[in-house]
Every structure is written in C-alpha cells, then in structure tokens.
Design an enzyme around this catalytic site. Structure first.
Site, PDB file in Angstrom:
ATOM      1  N   LEU A  70     -13.187  -8.573  -6.188  1.00 40.19           N
ATOM      2  CA  LEU A  70     -14.261  -8.366  -5.220  1.00 40.19           C
ATOM      3  C   LEU A  70     -14.879  -6.977  -5.352  1.00 40.19           C
ATOM      4  O   LEU A  70     -16.079  -6.797  -5.158  1.00 40.19           O
ATOM      5  CB  LEU A  70     -13.727  -8.557  -3.798  1.00 40.19           C
ATOM      6  CG  LEU A  70     -13.394  -9.992  -3.394  1.00 40.19           C
ATOM      7  CD1 LEU A  70     -12.669 -10.003  -2.061  1.00 40.19           C
ATOM      8  CD2 LEU A  70     -14.657 -10.833  -3.326  1.00 40.19           C
ATOM      9  N   GLN A  71     -14.063  -5.986  -5.718  1.00 51.47           N
ATOM     10  CA  GLN A  71     -14.583  -4.624  -5.784  1.00 51.47           C
ATOM     11  C   GLN A  71     -15.524  -4.402  -6.964  1.00 51.47           C
ATOM     12  O   GLN A  71     -16.256  -3.419  -7.000  1.00 51.47           O
ATOM     13  CB  GLN A  71     -13.424  -3.623  -5.829  1.00 51.47           C
ATOM     14  CG  GLN A  71     -12.470  -3.788  -6.975  1.00 51.47           C
ATOM     15  CD  GLN A  71     -11.071  -3.295  -6.652  1.00 51.47           C
ATOM     16  OE1 GLN A  71     -10.881  -2.157  -6.293  1.00 51.47           O
ATOM     17  NE2 GLN A  71     -10.074  -4.161  -6.783  1.00 51.47           N
ATOM     18  N   ARG A  72     -15.515  -5.309  -7.926  1.00 54.10           N
ATOM     19  CA  ARG A  72     -16.406  -5.140  -9.074  1.00 54.10           C
ATOM     20  C   ARG A  72     -17.596  -6.108  -9.072  1.00 54.10           C
ATOM     21  O   ARG A  72     -18.450  -6.028  -9.962  1.00 54.10           O
ATOM     22  CB  ARG A  72     -15.616  -5.291 -10.374  1.00 54.10           C
ATOM     23  CG  ARG A  72     -15.185  -6.704 -10.699  1.00 54.10           C
ATOM     24  CD  ARG A  72     -14.292  -6.755 -11.924  1.00 54.10           C
ATOM     25  NE  ARG A  72     -14.112  -8.111 -12.409  1.00 54.10           N
ATOM     26  CZ  ARG A  72     -13.226  -8.469 -13.325  1.00 54.10           C
ATOM     27  NH1 ARG A  72     -12.413  -7.549 -13.843  1.00 54.10           N
ATOM     28  NH2 ARG A  72     -13.129  -9.719 -13.740  1.00 54.10           N
ATOM     29  N   THR A 115     -17.789   1.286 -16.130  1.00 51.98           N
ATOM     30  CA  THR A 115     -16.441   0.972 -15.691  1.00 51.98           C
ATOM     31  C   THR A 115     -16.263   1.409 -14.253  1.00 51.98           C
ATOM     32  O   THR A 115     -16.567   2.549 -13.904  1.00 51.98           O
ATOM     33  CB  THR A 115     -15.324   1.600 -16.555  1.00 51.98           C
ATOM     34  OG1 THR A 115     -14.055   1.279 -15.987  1.00 51.98           O
ATOM     35  CG2 THR A 115     -15.448   3.104 -16.669  1.00 51.98           C
ATOM     36  N   GLU A 133      -3.296   0.068  -8.031  1.00 49.76           N
ATOM     37  CA  GLU A 133      -2.417  -0.879  -8.715  1.00 49.76           C
ATOM     38  C   GLU A 133      -1.571  -0.175  -9.777  1.00 49.76           C
ATOM     39  O   GLU A 133      -0.549  -0.690 -10.216  1.00 49.76           O
ATOM     40  CB  GLU A 133      -3.233  -1.997  -9.377  1.00 49.76           C
ATOM     41  CG  GLU A 133      -4.115  -1.513 -10.525  1.00 49.76           C
ATOM     42  CD  GLU A 133      -4.865  -2.631 -11.227  1.00 49.76           C
ATOM     43  OE1 GLU A 133      -4.615  -3.807 -10.909  1.00 49.76           O
ATOM     44  OE2 GLU A 133      -5.695  -2.324 -12.106  1.00 49.76           O
ATOM     45  N   ASP A 145     -13.557   1.884 -13.038  1.00 48.44           N
ATOM     46  CA  ASP A 145     -12.403   2.790 -13.059  1.00 48.44           C
ATOM     47  C   ASP A 145     -12.816   4.255 -13.127  1.00 48.44           C
ATOM     48  O   ASP A 145     -12.016   5.138 -12.830  1.00 48.44           O
ATOM     49  CB  ASP A 145     -11.497   2.472 -14.242  1.00 48.44           C
ATOM     50  CG  ASP A 145     -10.797   1.134 -14.097  1.00 48.44           C
ATOM     51  OD1 ASP A 145     -10.472   0.764 -12.957  1.00 48.44           O
ATOM     52  OD2 ASP A 145     -10.585   0.463 -15.116  1.00 48.44           O
ATOM     53  N   MET A 161      -7.875  -1.547  -7.661  1.00 50.56           N
ATOM     54  CA  MET A 161      -7.782  -1.458  -9.118  1.00 50.56           C
ATOM     55  C   MET A 161      -7.672  -0.012  -9.595  1.00 50.56           C
ATOM     56  O   MET A 161      -8.112   0.913  -8.919  1.00 50.56           O
ATOM     57  CB  MET A 161      -8.994  -2.130  -9.768  1.00 50.56           C
ATOM     58  CG  MET A 161      -8.968  -3.644  -9.734  1.00 50.56           C
ATOM     59  SD  MET A 161     -10.438  -4.335 -10.544  1.00 50.56           S
ATOM     60  CE  MET A 161     -10.037  -6.075 -10.525  1.00 50.56           C
ATOM     61  N   GLY A 162      -7.141   0.145 -10.803  1.00 54.05           N
ATOM     62  CA  GLY A 162      -6.986   1.462 -11.406  1.00 54.05           C
ATOM     63  C   GLY A 162      -5.621   1.598 -12.033  1.00 54.05           C
ATOM     64  O   GLY A 162      -4.625   1.761 -11.336  1.00 54.05           O
ATOM     65  N   ARG A 163      -5.546   1.494 -13.361  1.00 58.80           N
ATOM     66  CA  ARG A 163      -4.252   1.510 -14.062  1.00 58.80           C
ATOM     67  C   ARG A 163      -3.658   2.914 -14.117  1.00 58.80           C
ATOM     68  O   ARG A 163      -2.584   3.181 -13.596  1.00 58.80           O
ATOM     69  CB  ARG A 163      -4.411   0.953 -15.475  1.00 58.80           C
ATOM     70  CG  ARG A 163      -3.187   1.120 -16.368  1.00 58.80           C
ATOM     71  CD  ARG A 163      -3.407   0.506 -17.725  1.00 58.80           C
ATOM     72  NE  ARG A 163      -3.467  -0.937 -17.630  1.00 58.80           N
ATOM     73  CZ  ARG A 163      -2.401  -1.733 -17.682  1.00 58.80           C
ATOM     74  NH1 ARG A 163      -1.187  -1.212 -17.809  1.00 58.80           N
ATOM     75  NH2 ARG A 163      -2.517  -3.030 -17.587  1.00 58.80           N
TER      76      ARG A 163
END
Length: 405
Positions: free
Chosen positions: A293-295, A143, A241, A145, A189-191
């Site tokens: 794009l980051q993944r 992940t 995010e 994350d 990203m990152g919840r």
C-alpha cells in the site's frame, strides 16, 4: 556521444512507486519532441522485454493518456527482477541486447529503477562501450526506500512518506476511541535503510520508531512501550521490516526464502513483536503491515514528488541528447528547498546503499531528530491533481500497440 540519431527504449525495473510512471511520462513526452530520436519504444517487463523484443510504440498512444501517467501508480509496462551476469564471465545476454539494439537502431536506452536496476544500466553501458556500439545509456532513479547513493532523495519516497505519516495519524485517532490500553505496531518497508520507517515521525502521533541503522533489542523495545503506556493508554510504533539484532540477524528474517539477487525475504516483524507486547504488557495489540500500500497509494501522492519524478524522466532524455552516457539523473538540493537535476556516474550508484544518518536518530534510538524532519518535510508537500470518475481515481489507459519494424 553527441548527435546520435536513432530510436530510444524505456524500461522499468524493480519495485514500483506511486510516481514511477510520472518519470516515464516525462521521458516519453520529451523523447517524442526530440528530432534526433526517430522512435520511442517501451519494453515490456524491463530488460527481459529487451531480450525478448517485446516493445510498444509510444507514437501510437494518445498524448492525454501519456500525461495521465503522471498520476498512475505501479508500472505501466510491467517490471522485472532479473540480474545480468558479469559480461566478462557470461556475455550471452549482452550479445542479445547488442543484437536487439542494432536491429531496432537503438541509440538511447533509459532504465528506470533502484539500486539493482542501476547496476544493470551500468553493465549494459560498459559492454556497449567495450564492443564500440554507440548508444547513450541513462538511469532514471526511483525507489520508495530512498537509499540510492549520490542523490539527495529518490522519486517515490516523498509519496510513500506522505502515505505512511498520514496512515500513522489516522491509526492514532482510531486507537484512542475506547480508552483501553492498546499498542499499534506498523511494519514499514525498508531492508537495510530506514528512511520509510523514519517518515512515520513526520506525524506528531507516532510515539516510537525503530530503524535498521541501529541494533534492535526486544527488552528495550518492551521498556519503551511500557514507558509510553504509563503516560497514556495507547502507543503507536513504527518498525522497519529490516530491523535486526546486534548479531546482525533480521527480526523478521526467513532464511529459506531469497530473491534472484540473493536478498533474504523479510516480513512478519510486527507479528512477532505483537506477541511480545501482549505477554509483557497485557495491553491489546494490533499488528499492521503497510506492505505494498505504501508504494501504490497514488491518491495520497505528494505533488512535489510527482513533479520531481516527471522531471527526472525529462532531464534523462535531455542529458542523453546532449551526449551524456553511463549516468543517472540525481537530485541536488539547493537552499531551503529547490532541486537541480544532475547526471552522476552510474558506477557510483550501482549496488550502493545510502542509510539514514545516525546523527538524525535520537539518543534513545527510538525516534527521529529535527534534522530528519527538516529533510523530509518538503518532500511530502502538495496534493495530487488526480482526476476522479464515478467516485474512483481515473488512471491512464494505454493502447499498448506492439512495435513492428
């Protein structure tokens, strides 16, 4: 359970990373060398592929192409977001999985994914133990994350962090060319865990970083930006995010849109903040979503990350052959920087989230301390050995021959 003999199944689940296929490569190539594994199958679209009996035969693939998976982004056999119900209330899917395992003589099951995937893995393992079917179940972590519990870090994070820090540096160089006041907001990203946004601080060009671990205030945000603009004509901001107000509401929340796991879908944070910047400062503002794009930026992957992801798959197979089950392969950091691969109970990982330590966030809650930099820096070191053809990256091309009994 030791000395099991039969086929194995690999499956991937959740969101991809630049190196998740490296884990697959490590696992497949190791499994092909194990005498106790009589066949190596890959399921199409994760656990749904198991339920639908959609398998590919890895013995019919070229070794060179399997090795090329180390440098190939996305997920070679597709992914899925499918939540298994608790088998105590509905065992329909589990009975089908058991039927499939028996039909194909499956004694080893490897599931490659993040938090929700480890939950799926844990449930399958528990059910198989309940009904007395001998199969060793191992989770292979991934992940971007970086929020899996029980592991120092997660395969995929280092490459995403490298891409983010690189992009932040490039954006900063671009921002200053005209000499006019400008603010660039990068939505990352990152919840609920801010590991990815924090990685922007690996670039010396990043001015402000905001994570979901601390409450977000628009007023303080505007003040922070103005302070930077007073010193220079440009300001580079990284926002997760998942940033949320003190009342717990996400800044970019869309309450009408949820996924199958009940997670509210996020997005639009940088756009909302852009309008605030323009109205409050008068500066020009660019809002940029790094998004997927980051993944998938395999061209910017960390060789450290690639090697560790590959080993995660390799050691998953070794652990299963040695009798381990209901475990995930975790990373244990040793000394300045080396990694030991350790099986940890899936029950400790499933549905747990690891946040950025609050004492790694600076006192003004808009940047990272040196402790984070020291933690993350080794993960982005080294460049990929990706091959190029006609000026473009050369990725794995698999035959994907369906397996037939």
């Amino acid at each position: 359970m030791k000395n099991l003999k039969g086929r194995c199944i690999f499956a991937q689940s959740g969101g991809p990373t630049a190196v998740i296929n490296a884990s697959l490569a490590g696992g497949i190539l190791q499994a092909l060398d194990e005498s106790n594994i009589t066949g190596v199958l890959c399921a199409e679209h994760g656990i749904k592929g198991v339920l639908n009996e959609n398998f590919y035969d890895m013995k019919k693939e070229n070794i060179e192409e399997l090795q090329a998976l180390k440098f190939t982004p996305a997920m070679a056999f597709g992914s899925v977001r499918y939540k298994l119900k608790n088998f105590e209330t509905d065992d329909t899917d589990y009975r089908k999985i058991l039927e499939v395992f028996k039909k194909y003589d499956v004694r080893y099951f490897f599931y490659n994914g993040g938090n929700d995937s480890m939950d799926t893995c844990d449930k399958i393992s528990a059910y198989m133990q309940k009904v007395g079917y001998e199969v060793n179940v191992i989770g292979i972590p991934k992940t971007i994350d970086n929020d899996l519990a029980e592991t120092d870090h997660c395969p995929g994070y280092g490459s995403a962090a490298k891409y983010i820090a690189t992009s932040i540096t490039e954006l900063s160089l671009d921002a200053r060319i005209y000499g006019d006041p400008i603010v660039i907001i990068a939505e990352i990203m990152g919840r609920n865990a801010g590991w990815l946004a924090a990685s922007a601080a690996l670039s010396d060009e990043c001015d402000l970083v905001y994570l979901p671990e601390t409450p977000f205030s628009k007023e303080k945000f505007i003040s922070d930006v103005k302070t930077v603009l007073d010193k220079k004509n440009y300001c580079i901001v990284a926002v997760s995010e998942g940033i949320k107000y003190i009342n717990g509401k996400y800044v970019g929340e869309d309450e009408s849109n949820t996924d199958v796991f009940g997670h509210t879908k996020l997005g639009g944070v940088c756009g909302a903040l852009k309008s605030e910047i323009i109205s409050q400062t008068g500066a020009k503002c660019k809002a940029i979503e790094f998004n997927i794009l980051q993944r998938c930026a395999a061209h910017c992957a960390s060789s450290t990350d690639i090697g560790e992801a590959y080993n995660a798959g390799k050691y998953a197979v070794k652990a299963a052959i040695n009798g381990e089950t209901d475990k995930m392969i975790a990373f244990k950091r040793i000394d300045d920087y080396s990694i030991d691969y350790v099986p940890v109970p899936l029950s400790k990982v499933a549905n747990a989230e690891k946040s950025v330590p609050l004492n790694w966030i600076n006192d003004t809650k808009n940047g990272m301390k040196q402790e984070f930099i020291d933690y993350a820096r080794p993960l982005i070191l080294g460049e990929t050995q990706l091959e190029y053809e006609n000026g473009l990256p050369k990725f794995a091309k698999l035959k994907k021959i369906p397996f037939k009994l």
